[in-house]
Design a protein around this motif. Sequence first.
Motif, PDB file in Angstrom:
ATOM      1  N   PRO A  52      -4.557  -6.637 -36.687  1.00 52.48           N
ATOM      2  CA  PRO A  52      -5.056  -5.897 -37.853  1.00 52.48           C
ATOM      3  C   PRO A  52      -4.458  -4.504 -38.005  1.00 52.48           C
ATOM      4  N   SER A  53      -4.080  -3.873 -36.904  1.00 54.35           N
ATOM      5  CA  SER A  53      -3.538  -2.510 -36.980  1.00 54.35           C
ATOM      6  C   SER A  53      -2.014  -2.470 -37.057  1.00 54.35           C
ATOM      7  N   TYR A  54      -1.380  -3.638 -37.101  1.00 54.09           N
ATOM      8  CA  TYR A  54       0.083  -3.670 -37.179  1.00 54.09           C
ATOM      9  C   TYR A  54       0.526  -3.218 -38.569  1.00 54.09           C
ATOM     10  N   ARG A  55       1.525  -2.347 -38.650  1.00 54.56           N
ATOM     11  CA  ARG A  55       1.884  -1.691 -39.913  1.00 54.56           C
ATOM     12  C   ARG A  55       3.204  -2.152 -40.506  1.00 54.56           C
ATOM     13  N   HIS A  56       3.844  -3.158 -39.909  1.00 62.70           N
ATOM     14  CA  HIS A  56       5.207  -3.483 -40.335  1.00 62.70           C
ATOM     15  C   HIS A  56       5.319  -4.907 -40.874  1.00 62.70           C
ATOM     16  N   TRP A  57       4.273  -5.408 -41.538  1.00 61.37           N
ATOM     17  CA  TRP A  57       4.345  -6.777 -42.038  1.00 61.37           C
ATOM     18  C   TRP A  57       5.369  -6.939 -43.142  1.00 61.37           C
ATOM     19  N   SER A  58       5.603  -5.891 -43.917  1.00 62.58           N
ATOM     20  CA  SER A  58       6.624  -6.000 -44.965  1.00 62.58           C
ATOM     21  C   SER A  58       8.002  -6.224 -44.362  1.00 62.58           C
ATOM     22  N   ALA A  59       8.288  -5.553 -43.229  1.00 60.37           N
ATOM     23  CA  ALA A  59       9.561  -5.759 -42.540  1.00 60.37           C
ATOM     24  C   ALA A  59       9.637  -7.165 -41.954  1.00 60.37           C
ATOM     25  N   GLU A  60       8.508  -7.653 -41.422  1.00 56.17           N
ATOM     26  CA  GLU A  60       8.479  -9.014 -40.890  1.00 56.17           C
ATOM     27  C   GLU A  60       8.729 -10.030 -42.005  1.00 56.17           C
ATOM     28  N   PHE A  61       8.156  -9.760 -43.166  1.00 54.13           N
ATOM     29  CA  PHE A  61       8.336 -10.673 -44.292  1.00 54.13           C
ATOM     30  C   PHE A  61       9.809 -10.743 -44.707  1.00 54.13           C
ATOM     31  N   ARG A  62      10.493  -9.611 -44.718  1.00 50.54           N
ATOM     32  CA  ARG A  62      11.916  -9.596 -45.075  1.00 50.54           C
ATOM     33  C   ARG A  62      12.764 -10.331 -44.046  1.00 50.54           C
ATOM     34  N   PHE A 145       6.706 -10.179 -29.151  1.00 49.71           N
ATOM     35  CA  PHE A 145       5.326  -9.864 -29.503  1.00 49.71           C
ATOM     36  C   PHE A 145       4.984  -8.398 -29.256  1.00 49.71           C
ATOM     37  N   SER A 146       5.775  -7.718 -28.427  1.00 53.88           N
ATOM     38  CA  SER A 146       5.460  -6.316 -28.117  1.00 53.88           C
ATOM     39  C   SER A 146       5.647  -5.393 -29.309  1.00 53.88           C
ATOM     40  N   VAL A 147       6.203  -5.898 -30.436  1.00 55.06           N
ATOM     41  CA  VAL A 147       6.245  -5.074 -31.647  1.00 55.06           C
ATOM     42  C   VAL A 147       4.828  -4.726 -32.093  1.00 55.06           C
ATOM     43  N   LEU A 148       3.855  -5.558 -31.739  1.00 54.23           N
ATOM     44  CA  LEU A 148       2.464  -5.268 -32.093  1.00 54.23           C
ATOM     45  C   LEU A 148       1.962  -4.001 -31.432  1.00 54.23           C
ATOM     46  N   PHE A 149       2.586  -3.625 -30.318  1.00 54.64           N
ATOM     47  CA  PHE A 149       2.173  -2.441 -29.566  1.00 54.64           C
ATOM     48  C   PHE A 149       3.163  -1.287 -29.731  1.00 54.64           C
ATOM     49  N   ASP A 150       4.099  -1.442 -30.674  1.00 58.45           N
ATOM     50  CA  ASP A 150       5.131  -0.425 -30.919  1.00 58.45           C
ATOM     51  C   ASP A 150       6.008  -0.170 -29.701  1.00 58.45           C
ATOM     52  N   SER A 151       6.086  -1.162 -28.809  1.00 55.45           N
ATOM     53  CA  SER A 151       6.977  -1.026 -27.654  1.00 55.45           C
ATOM     54  C   SER A 151       8.412  -1.355 -28.028  1.00 55.45           C
ATOM     55  N   VAL A 152       8.570  -2.197 -29.051  1.00 46.63           N
ATOM     56  CA  VAL A 152       9.886  -2.623 -29.530  1.00 46.63           C
ATOM     57  C   VAL A 152       9.925  -2.408 -31.032  1.00 46.63           C
ATOM     58  N   ARG A 153      11.076  -2.046 -31.524  1.00 44.16           N
ATOM     59  CA  ARG A 153      11.216  -1.773 -32.952  1.00 44.16           C
ATOM     60  C   ARG A 153      10.964  -3.033 -33.770  1.00 44.16           C
ATOM     61  N   ALA A 154      10.197  -2.883 -34.826  1.00 40.57           N
ATOM     62  CA  ALA A 154       9.988  -3.980 -35.769  1.00 40.57           C
ATOM     63  C   ALA A 154      11.252  -4.175 -36.616  1.00 40.57           C
ATOM     64  N   PRO A 155      11.458  -5.400 -37.147  1.00 41.59           N
ATOM     65  CA  PRO A 155      10.557  -6.558 -37.087  1.00 41.59           C
ATOM     66  C   PRO A 155      10.815  -7.441 -35.876  1.00 41.59           C
ATOM     67  N   GLY A 156       9.735  -7.996 -35.349  1.00 40.24           N
ATOM     68  CA  GLY A 156       9.879  -8.935 -34.243  1.00 40.24           C
ATOM     69  C   GLY A 156      10.613 -10.194 -34.649  1.00 40.24           C
ATOM     70  N   LEU A 157      10.430 -10.619 -35.918  1.00 40.28           N
ATOM     71  CA  LEU A 157      11.158 -11.791 -36.405  1.00 40.28           C
ATOM     72  C   LEU A 157      12.654 -11.515 -36.490  1.00 40.28           C
ATOM     73  N   GLY A 158      13.017 -10.271 -36.741  1.00 42.98           N
ATOM     74  CA  GLY A 158      14.436  -9.922 -36.750  1.00 42.98           C
ATOM     75  C   GLY A 158      15.045 -10.059 -35.371  1.00 42.98           C
TER      76      GLY A 158
END
Length: 421
Positions: A52-62, A145-158
């Motif tokens: 719920p607190s993840y802020r980069h869903w738009s990047a994941e969508f792209r 999955f660590s993108v959820l914790f801001d340990s790795v740059r988003a997007p995780g799908l990228g």
Amino acid sequence: MRWSAFKNAGLGIAAMLYIAVDYLRHISPHLHSRLQPALWFIFVITAVARVPSYRHWSAEFRAAMPFVASMIFMLATLLYEALSVRSVTAVLGLNWHRENHPLPDSGQWFFLALNEKLPSAVVDILRARVIGLHHYLVLFMMLAFSVLFDSVRAPGLGLGARYMFTMAIGRLLRTITFSSTILPSPRPWCAASRFRVPKHPHPWAQKYYVPYTSDHNAISQVIKQDIAYVDIGKPIGDHRPDWGSMSFLIDFLRPTASEGSWFSLLTKAGGGCNDLIYSGHMLVAVLTAMAWTEAYGGFSSALVWLLVIHSAQREIRERHHYSVDCIVAIYVGILIWKMTGFIWSQQDRKPTKFEKIQSRLIQASKDSDIDKMRELLKEAELSSEGSKNQPAMRHARLFSGAIIGFALIIVVLALIFTSDG
């Protein structure tokens, strides 16, 4: 400060904890059966709680379309690899596998010599099955999955798209390589124990290989004449089932009368029983280490590379591969990963709005300019609110749920289909 320190080290600690707990299956199966489900439950709940607190869903969508395209490409490559694995094993027949000796390998000699020199405790560590193929796949899933914790740059799908695309390229090059020249396995009994193929060679091998394999004069003559001059008469034929439109695969898969459809043969291909240069296991290990090093770094990256080295020596020691297979897999994996930075790269991260104003905010604080600080913070807040109103964010919850569910399914499939290496 405490959260920052944990964020910088938490992923590495979780990864090493996963490896340690999973190794308990060799030491204490009962304890392993209790701890591993509990550890996975903690990992899953922790990840879901951060959604719920993840802020980069738009990047994941792209990044979703490149991710799906990379997965389709990888699956097509694995299908081609499975076909080639069965083909190179079957083309010369089981008798060839039994009769041909393994190639001389200086790496295998080196480790046998080390066993005589090193203390027994060190040799036991080198022999220990600390990590396997499925561990590397799960380590990468943890990294993504660590993108959820801001340990790795988003997007995780990228990051996932780059990993799968790079692996697909590597597997494709590997398949082309081992299909071009057939080499005997370090384990001569492997083919007879794992494959049901005819004992005799394929008709092509009967005509173009068998007459010129042991007679020096025949080899010399075929080189000079550049033509298959030996008349072999009528070659020994193979069983030819009715596979309909897929009957063209018979010459590649060489089924026996006791086997089923072409699809069942491909699913039984496994790792093959020739020397499949270069090592697919090591390619996965190296790509995981490269992703970990670029995306996360730190002490855990060094530990992952130590695990890669341990895996390499075990591949050679246990004669799953020759030394050349592991060496080539390491530098090919590194080079291909470096070439695919256009898909995802830690260095290409776009600064957030706060990072853009950070230097000005620090300067305003030094100047004790409260009004300027309020203005800058207000600017960052408005920018954040504007990003939340983007059209892509309307379906963020649905998209996030689908991605989390899909990724968990991939983890389960990785554990099921790669648990035996």
